[in-house]
Motif scaffolding. Structure first.
Motif, PDB file in Angstrom:
ATOM      1  N   ARG A   8      -7.957  -9.713  27.884  1.00  0.00           N
ATOM      2  CA  ARG A   8      -7.867  -9.622  26.422  1.00  0.00           C
ATOM      3  C   ARG A   8      -6.704  -8.707  26.062  1.00  0.00           C
ATOM      4  N   ASN A   9      -5.876  -9.155  25.150  1.00  0.00           N
ATOM      5  CA  ASN A   9      -4.745  -8.402  24.612  1.00  0.00           C
ATOM      6  C   ASN A   9      -3.563  -8.285  25.575  1.00  0.00           C
ATOM      7  N   PHE A  10      -3.553  -9.047  26.664  1.00  0.00           N
ATOM      8  CA  PHE A  10      -2.406  -9.098  27.562  1.00  0.00           C
ATOM      9  C   PHE A  10      -2.574 -10.302  28.485  1.00  0.00           C
ATOM     10  N   PRO A  11      -1.483 -10.797  29.047  1.00  0.00           N
ATOM     11  CA  PRO A  11      -1.587 -11.961  29.941  1.00  0.00           C
ATOM     12  C   PRO A  11      -2.161 -11.579  31.298  1.00  0.00           C
ATOM     13  N   LEU A  12      -2.935 -12.473  31.875  1.00  0.00           N
ATOM     14  CA  LEU A  12      -3.520 -12.266  33.200  1.00  0.00           C
ATOM     15  C   LEU A  12      -2.529 -12.771  34.243  1.00  0.00           C
ATOM     16  N   THR A  13      -1.976 -11.854  35.012  1.00  0.00           N
ATOM     17  CA  THR A  13      -0.995 -12.227  36.032  1.00  0.00           C
ATOM     18  C   THR A  13      -1.706 -12.603  37.332  1.00  0.00           C
ATOM     19  N   ASN A  14      -0.987 -13.275  38.200  1.00  0.00           N
ATOM     20  CA  ASN A  14      -1.550 -13.619  39.514  1.00  0.00           C
ATOM     21  C   ASN A  14      -1.856 -12.371  40.323  1.00  0.00           C
ATOM     22  N   ALA A  15      -1.042 -11.334  40.174  1.00  0.00           N
ATOM     23  CA  ALA A  15      -1.277 -10.083  40.905  1.00  0.00           C
ATOM     24  C   ALA A  15      -2.599  -9.448  40.474  1.00  0.00           C
ATOM     25  N   LEU A  16      -2.871  -9.438  39.175  1.00  0.00           N
ATOM     26  CA  LEU A  16      -4.149  -8.889  38.689  1.00  0.00           C
ATOM     27  C   LEU A  16      -5.324  -9.732  39.162  1.00  0.00           C
ATOM     28  N   ARG A  17      -5.176 -11.041  39.078  1.00  0.00           N
ATOM     29  CA  ARG A  17      -6.245 -11.937  39.529  1.00  0.00           C
ATOM     30  C   ARG A  17      -6.533 -11.719  41.016  1.00  0.00           C
ATOM     31  N   ASP A  18      -5.493 -11.628  41.830  1.00  0.00           N
ATOM     32  CA  ASP A  18      -5.668 -11.397  43.269  1.00  0.00           C
ATOM     33  C   ASP A  18      -6.336 -10.054  43.544  1.00  0.00           C
ATOM     34  N   ARG A  19      -5.934  -9.026  42.790  1.00  0.00           N
ATOM     35  CA  ARG A  19      -6.513  -7.689  42.987  1.00  0.00           C
ATOM     36  C   ARG A  19      -8.005  -7.702  42.690  1.00  0.00           C
ATOM     37  N   VAL A  20      -8.381  -8.314  41.574  1.00  0.00           N
ATOM     38  CA  VAL A  20      -9.798  -8.384  41.194  1.00  0.00           C
ATOM     39  C   VAL A  20     -10.596  -9.135  42.257  1.00  0.00           C
ATOM     40  N   GLU A  21     -10.117 -10.288  42.668  1.00  0.00           N
ATOM     41  CA  GLU A  21     -10.839 -11.086  43.664  1.00  0.00           C
ATOM     42  C   GLU A  21     -10.956 -10.358  44.993  1.00  0.00           C
ATOM     43  N   ARG A  22      -9.857  -9.733  45.442  1.00  0.00           N
ATOM     44  CA  ARG A  22      -9.895  -8.994  46.714  1.00  0.00           C
ATOM     45  C   ARG A  22     -10.877  -7.833  46.666  1.00  0.00           C
ATOM     46  N   ARG A  23     -10.815  -7.042  45.607  1.00  0.00           N
ATOM     47  CA  ARG A  23     -11.682  -5.861  45.502  1.00  0.00           C
ATOM     48  C   ARG A  23     -13.157  -6.254  45.381  1.00  0.00           C
ATOM     49  N   LEU A  24     -13.451  -7.294  44.610  1.00  0.00           N
ATOM     50  CA  LEU A  24     -14.847  -7.725  44.467  1.00  0.00           C
ATOM     51  C   LEU A  24     -15.365  -8.348  45.758  1.00  0.00           C
ATOM     52  N   LEU A  77      -4.673   0.076  35.060  1.00  0.00           N
ATOM     53  CA  LEU A  77      -5.640  -1.015  35.154  1.00  0.00           C
ATOM     54  C   LEU A  77      -6.094  -1.246  36.591  1.00  0.00           C
ATOM     55  N   TYR A  78      -5.191  -1.078  37.550  1.00  0.00           N
ATOM     56  CA  TYR A  78      -5.558  -1.255  38.959  1.00  0.00           C
ATOM     57  C   TYR A  78      -6.599  -0.224  39.391  1.00  0.00           C
ATOM     58  N   ALA A  79      -6.466   1.002  38.908  1.00  0.00           N
ATOM     59  CA  ALA A  79      -7.456   2.046  39.216  1.00  0.00           C
ATOM     60  C   ALA A  79      -8.804   1.704  38.584  1.00  0.00           C
ATOM     61  N   ALA A  80      -8.788   1.180  37.365  1.00  0.00           N
ATOM     62  CA  ALA A  80     -10.035   0.791  36.693  1.00  0.00           C
ATOM     63  C   ALA A  80     -10.722  -0.337  37.460  1.00  0.00           C
ATOM     64  N   ILE A  81      -9.942  -1.299  37.958  1.00  0.00           N
ATOM     65  CA  ILE A  81     -10.501  -2.404  38.740  1.00  0.00           C
ATOM     66  C   ILE A  81     -11.131  -1.879  40.025  1.00  0.00           C
ATOM     67  N   ASP A  82     -10.418  -0.998  40.727  1.00  0.00           N
ATOM     68  CA  ASP A  82     -10.918  -0.451  41.991  1.00  0.00           C
ATOM     69  C   ASP A  82     -12.222   0.314  41.795  1.00  0.00           C
ATOM     70  N   ARG A  83     -12.243   1.204  40.799  1.00  0.00           N
ATOM     71  CA  ARG A  83     -13.457   2.008  40.570  1.00  0.00           C
ATOM     72  C   ARG A  83     -14.623   1.144  40.123  1.00  0.00           C
ATOM     73  N   ALA A  84     -14.379   0.203  39.232  1.00  0.00           N
ATOM     74  CA  ALA A  84     -15.461  -0.657  38.736  1.00  0.00           C
ATOM     75  C   ALA A  84     -16.013  -1.529  39.863  1.00  0.00           C
ATOM     76  N   ALA A  85     -15.150  -2.060  40.715  1.00  0.00           N
ATOM     77  CA  ALA A  85     -15.610  -2.895  41.832  1.00  0.00           C
ATOM     78  C   ALA A  85     -16.444  -2.078  42.814  1.00  0.00           C
ATOM     79  N   ASP A  86     -15.999  -0.858  43.126  1.00  0.00           N
ATOM     80  CA  ASP A  86     -16.774   0.001  44.026  1.00  0.00           C
ATOM     81  C   ASP A  86     -18.140   0.330  43.444  1.00  0.00           C
ATOM     82  N   ARG A  87     -18.170   0.683  42.176  1.00  0.00           N
ATOM     83  CA  ARG A  87     -19.442   0.999  41.522  1.00  0.00           C
ATOM     84  C   ARG A  87     -20.351  -0.214  41.466  1.00  0.00           C
ATOM     85  N   ALA A  88     -19.773  -1.391  41.220  1.00  0.00           N
ATOM     86  CA  ALA A  88     -20.574  -2.620  41.179  1.00  0.00           C
ATOM     87  C   ALA A  88     -21.195  -2.887  42.543  1.00  0.00           C
TER      88      ALA A  88
END
Length: 129
Positions: A8-24, A77-88
């Protein structure tokens, strides 16, 4: 594991998508058979003004249990993804362990009820001294 990623409020790049999938996948792969779906929302709360406003919202949908919802806000945003994935990962693990322990604690009581022989049956068999 089905992962739905939205930004939301910015484009979803392939790098962000890959980071989310890898961390989860790293955080939740051992519990994959218990997860129905994962929904991730990435957002930039303040837009171009900056600040600690990059948010990662993760919702893990489990069968027959309440959803696990984790949200983390950071400058990066990368730090937020990492922390949220670990907590999840930790939260899903605790929730499944509690559910498994609750199931295990109820089984012995049911088994005890099945293994006890009523006295009237003993009278019929003739085991009473």
């Amino acid at each position: 594991m089905q992962i739905d990623i939205q930004s939301r409020n910015f484009p979803l790049t392939n790098a962000l998508r890959d980071r989310v999938e890898r961390r989860l996948c790293f955080a939740l792969s051992t519990r994959d058979e218990h997860i129905l779906r994962i929904m991730v929302r990435l957002s930039d709360i303040n837009g171009p003004r900056g600040g600690a406003d990059k948010c990662c919202h993760i919702q893990v949908i489990l069968p027959h249990l309440p959803d696990v919802v984790i949200e983390d806000t950071e400058v990066d945003l990368y730090a937020a993804i990492d922390r949220a994935a670990d907590r999840a990962g930790r939260t899903v693990g605790r929730r499944l362990a509690r559910h498994r322990d609750r199931d295990r604690s109820s089984v012995p009581r049911e088994m005890e009820a099945l293994t006890e022989i009523p006295e009237s049956v003993n009278d019929l068999i003739g085991d009473n001294p």
